[in-house]
Write an enzyme that holds these catalytic residues in place. Structure first.
Site, PDB file in Angstrom:
ATOM      1  N   TYR A 182      30.078  39.784  42.165  1.00 54.42           N
ATOM      2  CA  TYR A 182      29.888  40.817  43.276  1.00 54.42           C
ATOM      3  C   TYR A 182      28.657  41.721  42.399  1.00 54.42           C
ATOM      4  CZ  TYR A 182      29.343  44.889  46.270  1.00 54.42           C
ATOM      5  OH  TYR A 182      29.059  45.908  46.979  1.00 54.42           O
ATOM      6  N   LYS A 193      37.443  43.227  52.874  1.00 54.93           N
ATOM      7  CA  LYS A 193      36.792  42.286  53.651  1.00 54.93           C
ATOM      8  C   LYS A 193      37.481  41.714  54.181  1.00 54.93           C
ATOM      9  CE  LYS A 193      33.003  43.062  50.971  1.00 54.93           C
ATOM     10  NZ  LYS A 193      33.241  43.036  49.718  1.00 54.93           N
ATOM     11  N   ASP A 251      38.952  39.286  41.051  1.00 54.52           N
ATOM     12  CA  ASP A 251      38.739  39.976  42.451  1.00 54.52           C
ATOM     13  C   ASP A 251      39.586  38.804  43.623  1.00 54.52           C
ATOM     14  OD1 ASP A 251      37.244  40.365  44.375  1.00 54.52           O
ATOM     15  OD2 ASP A 251      35.438  41.942  42.938  1.00 54.52           O
ATOM     16  N   ARG A 295      47.639  62.800  47.396  1.00 49.92           N
ATOM     17  CA  ARG A 295      46.770  62.088  46.036  1.00 49.92           C
ATOM     18  C   ARG A 295      47.758  61.701  45.115  1.00 49.92           C
ATOM     19  NH1 ARG A 295      46.117  64.659  41.218  1.00 49.92           N
ATOM     20  NH2 ARG A 295      45.282  67.305  42.819  1.00 49.92           N
TER      21      ARG A 295
HETATM   22  C1  LIG Z   1      32.699  43.728  47.750  1.00 45.76           C
HETATM   23  C2  LIG Z   1      32.817  43.606  47.530  1.00 45.76           C
HETATM   24  C3  LIG Z   1      33.279  44.106  46.371  1.00 45.76           C
HETATM   25  C4  LIG Z   1      33.159  45.853  46.721  1.00 45.76           C
HETATM   26  O1  LIG Z   1      34.555  46.395  47.499  1.00 45.76           O
HETATM   27  P1  LIG Z   1      33.706  47.629  48.146  1.00 45.76           P
HETATM   28  O2  LIG Z   1      34.797  47.732  49.252  1.00 45.76           O
HETATM   29  O3  LIG Z   1      32.947  47.077  49.315  1.00 45.76           O
HETATM   30  O4  LIG Z   1      33.654  48.680  48.171  1.00 45.76           O
HETATM   31  C5  LIG Z   1      34.610  43.450  44.996  1.00 45.76           C
HETATM   32  N1  LIG Z   1      33.856  42.145  44.741  1.00 45.76           N
HETATM   33  C6  LIG Z   1      33.935  41.840  45.789  1.00 45.76           C
HETATM   34  C7  LIG Z   1      33.615  40.227  45.881  1.00 45.76           C
HETATM   35  C8  LIG Z   1      33.057  42.176  46.988  1.00 45.76           C
HETATM   36  O5  LIG Z   1      32.372  41.166  47.993  1.00 45.76           O
END
Ligand SMILES: *Cc1c(COP(=O)(O)O)cnc(C)c1O
Length: 377
Positions: free
Chosen positions: A98, A195, A170, A46
């Site tokens: 998102y 992604k 992000d 952890r």
């Molecule tokens: C998919 C996504 C998230 C969330 O990510 P997860 O891995 O699905 O929890 C956050 N920000 C953006 C821009 C995303 O496309």
């Protein structure tokens, strides 16, 4: 070394006597200590795990940060960043985010007395004027999801710096290959590693990268205290996927450019949202701060019924949430990824109901265009 070289040449297994080419999966929860009163390099997964640490160091290096942290999902990464705030603090966010982020902000962070206000961060002056003494964090995506608006990250960073507040970008739609928020002045670069970092739709993960030791210590404290770090096997899969980031991105982005051009000329398409098109309003800023338009393309077709029909009838484009995979996907953000946006926010945001979002994969572009063409008629 150039980016492509750095993707495949890094210390895959520090201190390992066998020098493996691939990072071993340290599938262990605990590590034996030399003595009862002193910890070794690792003691409990952890708090730290060698497989995860190689991933964290590699993504930090690719983002130009000093320290990276891997979490179980993008949302877990965003949650960790939000933990830097306390009751009474405020987040100022761009309105196009998102869906899951909006949900976390509206329905979870409110429980600890953290408020979120949305502004149009495309105008740094609007953003500047919206800052109050309670504002502790500016949070944006660029290009935004799902409308692919482009925000001037250096201009926002200047505002954040002037007010001495955190600025988190992000970077999921771009990946560190195409854009590096820390170099543009952000304090935190964040990824849904699910992604483009992963690229194969087989892991959910999230990354936080910082360039400041005090901030790194705080994030590490949260990661250890809350226990939402990425597991060793998932870290291994991400390390494996990451090696081909440039190959994948080059192929997917080149396909996306051709598809955006095809859509822009098609009579049944009303609007195309792709920051790699010279006609996109954010093209100039995108060209300055990133190295391409990426592989996510949005377009509108005039009615939700037609959007639904296209999404359901394309053969190669699978209907799926998420993006960034080598396999192309198609989605209707209003009904899918952004259905979690609280309804009151959804109306104000104006996410078109006839908006289709494509994540362009690594297939042959002729096949992809034929698939779209046959459904568009
Ligand atoms: C998919 C996504 C998230 C969330 O990510 P997860 O891995 O699905 O929890 C956050 N920000 C953006 C821009 C995303 O496309």
């Amino acid at each position: 070394m150039k980016f492509a070289t750095r993707l495949v040449h890094f210390d895959a297994s520090p201190d390992d006597p066998y020098q493996p080419m691939a990072t071993p999966i340290y599938q262990t929860a605990t590590f034996e200590q030399d003595a009862a009163d002193s910890f070794g390099r690792y003691d409990y997964s952890r708090s730290g795990n060698p497989t995860r640490r190689v991933l964290e160091d590699q993504v930090a290096a690719l983002e130009g940060g000093s320290r990276g942290f891997a979490f179980a999902s993008g949302m877990a990464a965003i949650t960790a960043v939000a933990r830097l705030l306390k009751t009474g603090d405020e987040i100022l966010a761009d309105w196009d985010l998102y869906g899951g982020t909006t949900r976390l902000f509206a329905k979870v962070l409110n429980r600890s007395g953290i408020t979120v206000r949305y502004v149009d961060a495309a105008d740094a002056n609007v953003l500047d004027a919206a800052i109050t003494p309670a504002t502790r964090l500016i949070f944006v995506e660029s290009p935004t999801n799902p409308l692919l608006r482009v925000l001037d990250l250096a201009a926002i960073a200047a505002v954040a710096k002037q007010h001495g507040i955190l600025f988190c970008v992000d970077n999921s739609t771009m990946s560190p290959y195409l854009q590096n928020p820390l170099a543009l002045g952000a304090t935190i670069a964040l990824h849904s590693a699910t992604k483009f970092l992963c690229g194969h739709s087989d892991v959910t993960g999230g990354m936080v990268v910082v360039n400041d030791d005090a901030l790194a210590q705080e994030i590490h404290f949260v990661q250890n205290a809350e226990g939402n770090a990425l597991a060793p096997f998932d870290s291994f899969l991400l390390l494996r996927g990451l090696k081909t980031l440039k190959l994948r991105m080059d192929a997917q982005q080149s396909n996306a450019e051709k598809i955006a051009q095809f859509l822009a000329k098609h009579p049944k398409v009303n609007a195309v949202h792709y920051p790699g098109l010279a006609s996109h309003p954010g093209y100039g800023v995108q060209t300055r701060q990133a190295r391409g338009g990426g592989a996510v393309v949005g377009f509108t077709v005039g009615s939700q019924a037609l959007a639904k029909q296209i999404a359901e009838q394309t053969k190669l484009f699978k209907i799926a949430v998420s993006f960034g995979s080598v396999t192309s996907t198609i989605s209707i953000p209003y009904a899918m990824s952004h259905a979690s946006v609280p309804v009151e926010d959804r109306a104000a945001r104006g996410i078109p109901q006839d908006l289709l979002r494509l994540s362009i994969g690594a297939e042959d572009v002729d096949d992809l265009i034929e698939d779209l063409s046959s459904q568009l008629g």
